[in-house]
Design an enzyme around this catalytic site. Structure first.
Site, short mmCIF file in Angstrom:
data_model
loop_
_atom_site.label_atom_id
_atom_site.label_comp_id
_atom_site.label_asym_id
_atom_site.label_seq_id
_atom_site.Cartn_x
_atom_site.Cartn_y
_atom_site.Cartn_z
N ASN A 153 40.98 12.54 150.87
CA ASN A 153 39.74 13.06 150.26
C ASN A 153 39.49 14.55 150.53
OD1 ASN A 153 39.10 12.50 152.91
ND2 ASN A 153 37.10 11.59 152.45
N GLU A 254 38.70 9.89 163.59
CA GLU A 254 37.58 10.24 162.69
C GLU A 254 37.59 9.19 161.60
OE1 GLU A 254 35.40 12.48 163.15
OE2 GLU A 254 36.29 13.79 164.64
N CYS A 288 33.54 10.84 153.94
CA CYS A 288 33.11 9.99 155.06
C CYS A 288 31.65 10.24 155.40
CB CYS A 288 33.99 10.26 156.27
SG CYS A 288 33.98 12.00 156.74
N GLU A 462 36.01 17.00 166.42
CA GLU A 462 36.81 18.07 165.83
C GLU A 462 35.86 19.23 165.51
OE1 GLU A 462 38.93 16.08 162.61
OE2 GLU A 462 40.62 15.85 163.97
P1 NAP Z 1 43.34 5.08 155.11
O1 NAP Z 1 43.81 4.08 154.15
O2 NAP Z 1 42.97 4.63 156.49
O3 NAP Z 1 44.49 6.19 155.18
C1 NAP Z 1 44.39 7.33 156.00
C2 NAP Z 1 45.78 7.77 156.39
O4 NAP Z 1 46.41 6.75 157.17
C3 NAP Z 1 46.71 7.99 155.19
O5 NAP Z 1 47.59 9.06 155.50
C4 NAP Z 1 47.47 6.68 155.12
O6 NAP Z 1 48.70 6.80 154.47
C5 NAP Z 1 47.65 6.39 156.59
N1 NAP Z 1 47.93 5.00 156.92
C6 NAP Z 1 47.52 3.88 156.28
N2 NAP Z 1 47.98 2.79 156.93
C7 NAP Z 1 48.70 3.23 158.00
C8 NAP Z 1 49.43 2.60 159.05
N3 NAP Z 1 49.49 1.27 159.16
N4 NAP Z 1 50.06 3.37 159.97
C9 NAP Z 1 50.00 4.71 159.89
N5 NAP Z 1 49.32 5.38 158.92
C10 NAP Z 1 48.67 4.64 157.99
O7 NAP Z 1 42.07 5.90 154.59
P2 NAP Z 1 41.90 6.60 153.16
O8 NAP Z 1 41.51 5.59 152.16
O9 NAP Z 1 43.06 7.47 152.86
O10 NAP Z 1 40.68 7.59 153.48
C11 NAP Z 1 39.37 7.22 153.33
C12 NAP Z 1 38.77 6.85 154.68
O11 NAP Z 1 38.85 7.99 155.55
C13 NAP Z 1 37.32 6.52 154.58
O12 NAP Z 1 37.03 5.41 155.41
C14 NAP Z 1 36.63 7.77 155.11
O13 NAP Z 1 35.34 7.55 155.61
C15 NAP Z 1 37.58 8.19 156.16
N6 NAP Z 1 37.39 9.61 156.49
C16 NAP Z 1 36.81 9.92 157.68
C17 NAP Z 1 36.58 11.25 158.00
C18 NAP Z 1 35.93 11.62 159.30
O14 NAP Z 1 36.02 12.79 159.67
N7 NAP Z 1 35.29 10.70 160.00
C19 NAP Z 1 36.95 12.25 157.10
C20 NAP Z 1 37.53 11.90 155.89
C21 NAP Z 1 37.75 10.56 155.60
P3 NAP Z 1 48.83 6.39 152.88
O15 NAP Z 1 47.92 7.29 152.16
O16 NAP Z 1 50.26 6.67 152.59
O17 NAP Z 1 48.44 4.96 152.80
#
Ligand code: NAP
Length: 482
Positions: A153, A254, A288, A462
């Site tokens: 995102n 995060e 997020c 961060e």
């Molecule tokens: P996600 O599915 O958890 O993916 C995040 C990252 O983790 C991606 O690079 C993904 O790779 C990787 N990943 C997924 N499964 C994995 C595994 N088993 N082992 C290692 N890496 C793995 O999250 P998203 O849908 O991309 O992002 C949205 C989420 O991020 C939301 O919940 C949002 O709130 C959160 N977020 C939090 C913050 C904060 O600062 N708190 C900031 C931005 C976003 P792939 O893409 O290749 O699956």
């Protein structure tokens, strides 16, 4: 103006641009067209990246803070100079409106500048010893080789928010960006190389969703990696925290939010609506820190609702590169289906969509900005991150009831609070269970703010000076004098 090409079709590992024989296509979510093609990396590439990082660690950490800061400053200046190219690439692979993408490039560069400056303030302590001939010093030293796993995102900002402090503290970093947005990460690698970040100090391993677990296992299972910094969903974060236990890595998480946006009855309606539009609809709700539950006090409910409904109906939906567009597509079909299902579930449970409510005219994964009324705390839409342009409204009576609703989830990333009476606001922000609170503002993210969550929204911070500390270990040195 630098001539370095920003669109790269190879992974960047230990200073080499690497092809692996298999690849994945990166698609524009607005059109479905291919923007680029990047390699699928696996355990072999992960090992090579860790080898490269270990090989450069001593050299990098031994540089003076000023010398570590210099290439970070150069990277930031290049990003600022090439904002338009980087922003266009970001919009093409991620979908957000170009104006927002430009803002993200500036925000991303600001972390490099901030941490380049903070490198010079990695202070230790001198502690009075309990005896006259004793001395106690506390040093801050780099934690070691780090791994960053980032979401789609904010394809640039989530990278620099980790790269800046890691390199500033003296830690090499290996990045695994999200499947959907690897091109921005590779563009940053090209800029890092040109800026003089040495080979191995920053590697980028690309791969598709099916590779993520293998890549994660290979990196996290490697005892030479001493820190994991993850930004993404709470479910994946919990798995990675468990996997990190085997080698007791330092872990920063995060994770997901479920932000309450609380409007007290003495709030300025126009200001609250303006803040709500930013907190809710930036990046089509895919942040997020998105306002997930809009909690409005009885005395202001109708006025706030009517003004918000009017503002939502006026939002312009379309491809992010089109001038004037405010809401781009959702990242993919899976994301669209999830938002659709949450709205349908809320409607089945008694909520009403008084603006929008489904697919936008543009088709594909474009979702119409939506206002949902009569939403209650037990609906799925109140318990899960919506990650779409849907504003669910819930009414409350007393301030205490509002705070109880706001705090009633396992998430605690951020909360927003609008009102005028100073004492009520102070009591409110003190009561909110969140790592960050925006008071009369819908935007808190800057390099100066310690960014991070309470409860299941994460570990560590961060940005700010705390962001640098999270990449260091403390070492106390106790000296006995003759
Ligand atoms: P996600 O599915 O958890 O993916 C995040 C990252 O983790 C991606 O690079 C993904 O790779 C990787 N990943 C997924 N499964 C994995 C595994 N088993 N082992 C290692 N890496 C793995 O999250 P998203 O849908 O991309 O992002 C949205 C989420 O991020 C939301 O919940 C949002 O709130 C959160 N977020 C939090 C913050 C904060 O600062 N708190 C900031 C931005 C976003 P792939 O893409 O290749 O699956």
């Amino acid at each position: 103006m630098s001539a370095v090409a920003l669109i790269r079709g190879r992974a960047y590992i230990a200073g080499e641009w690497v092809a692996t024989g298999t690849h994945l296509d990166v698609l524009d979510p607005a059109t479905g067209e291919r923007v680029g093609r990047v390699p699928r990396c696996g355990a072999e590439q992960a090992r090579a990246a860790v080898d490269g990082a270990c090989g450069v660690f001593e050299q990098w950490r031994s540089l003076s803070a000023i010398d570590r800061a210099a290439p970070l400053h150069r990277m930031a200046r290049t990003m600022e100079r090439r904002e338009e190219e980087l922003a266009t690439l970001l919009t093409r692979e991620q979908g957000k409106p170009l104006a927002e993408a430009r803002g993200e490039i500036r925000y991303a560069a600001s972390f490099l500048t901030w941490f380049a400056e903070e490198a010079r303030r990695m202070y230790g302590e001198t502690v009075p010893a309990p005896s006259a001939d004793g001395r106690i010093f506390v040093l801050r030293q780099p934690v070691g080789v780090g791994v960053a796993i980032t979401p789609w995102n904010f394809p640039c900002a989530m990278v620099t928010r980790k790269l800046g402090p890691a390199l500033a503290a003296g830690c090499p970093l290996i990045l695994k960006p999200a499947e959907a947005t690897p091109l921005s990460a590779l563009a940053l690698a090209a800029i890092a190389e040109e800026a003089g970040i040495p080979a191995g100090a920053f590697s980028v391993l690309t791969g598709d969703r099916a590779d993520a677990a293998d890549l994660g296992d290979a990196l996290i299972g490697d005892a030479r990696v001493r820190k994991l910094s993850f930004t993404g969903s709470t479910a994946v974060g919990k798995k990675l925290l468990e996997a990190s236990a085997a080698t007791v890595k330092r872990v920063s998480l995060e994770l997901g939010g479920n932000a309450p946006f609380v409007v007290l009855d003495d709030a300025d309606v126009d200001a609250a609506v303006a803040g709500c539009l930013i907190a809710k609809f930036r990046n089509a709700g895919q942040t997020c820190v998105a306002a997930n539950r809009i909690l409005v006090q009885d005395g202001i409910y109708e006025r706030f609702r009517d003004a918000l409904a009017q503002a939502i109906a006026a939002l312009r939906v379309g491809p992010g590169l089109e001038p004037g567009v405010q809401i781009g597509p959702l990242i993919d079909r899976r994301a669209f289906d999830k938002v659709h299902a949450l709205v349908a579930d809320a409607r089945d449970a008694g909520a009403r969509s008084t603006v929008g409510g489904g697919q936008a005219e543009a088709g594909g994964t474009f979702f119409t900005p939506t206002l949902l009324e009569d939403v209650s705390a037990d609906m799925r839409i109140s318990r899960e991150e919506v990650f779409g342009p849907v504003a669910p409204l819930t009414r409350f009576g007393s301030d205490a009831e509002g705070m109880a609703l706001a705090n009633g989830t396992p998430a605690g990333l951020i909360a927003y609070l609008y009102g005028r009476d100073f004492s009520r606001l102070v009591r409110g922000y003190e009561a909110l269970e969140a790592g960050m609170v925006g008071v009369n503002t819908g935007l808190v993210s800057t390099a100066e703010v310690p960014f991070g969550g309470w409860k299941e929204s994460g570990l560590g911070r961060e940005g700010s000076r705390h962001g640098l500390e999270d990449w260091t270990e403390l070492k106390s040195v106790t000296v006995a004098l003759d």
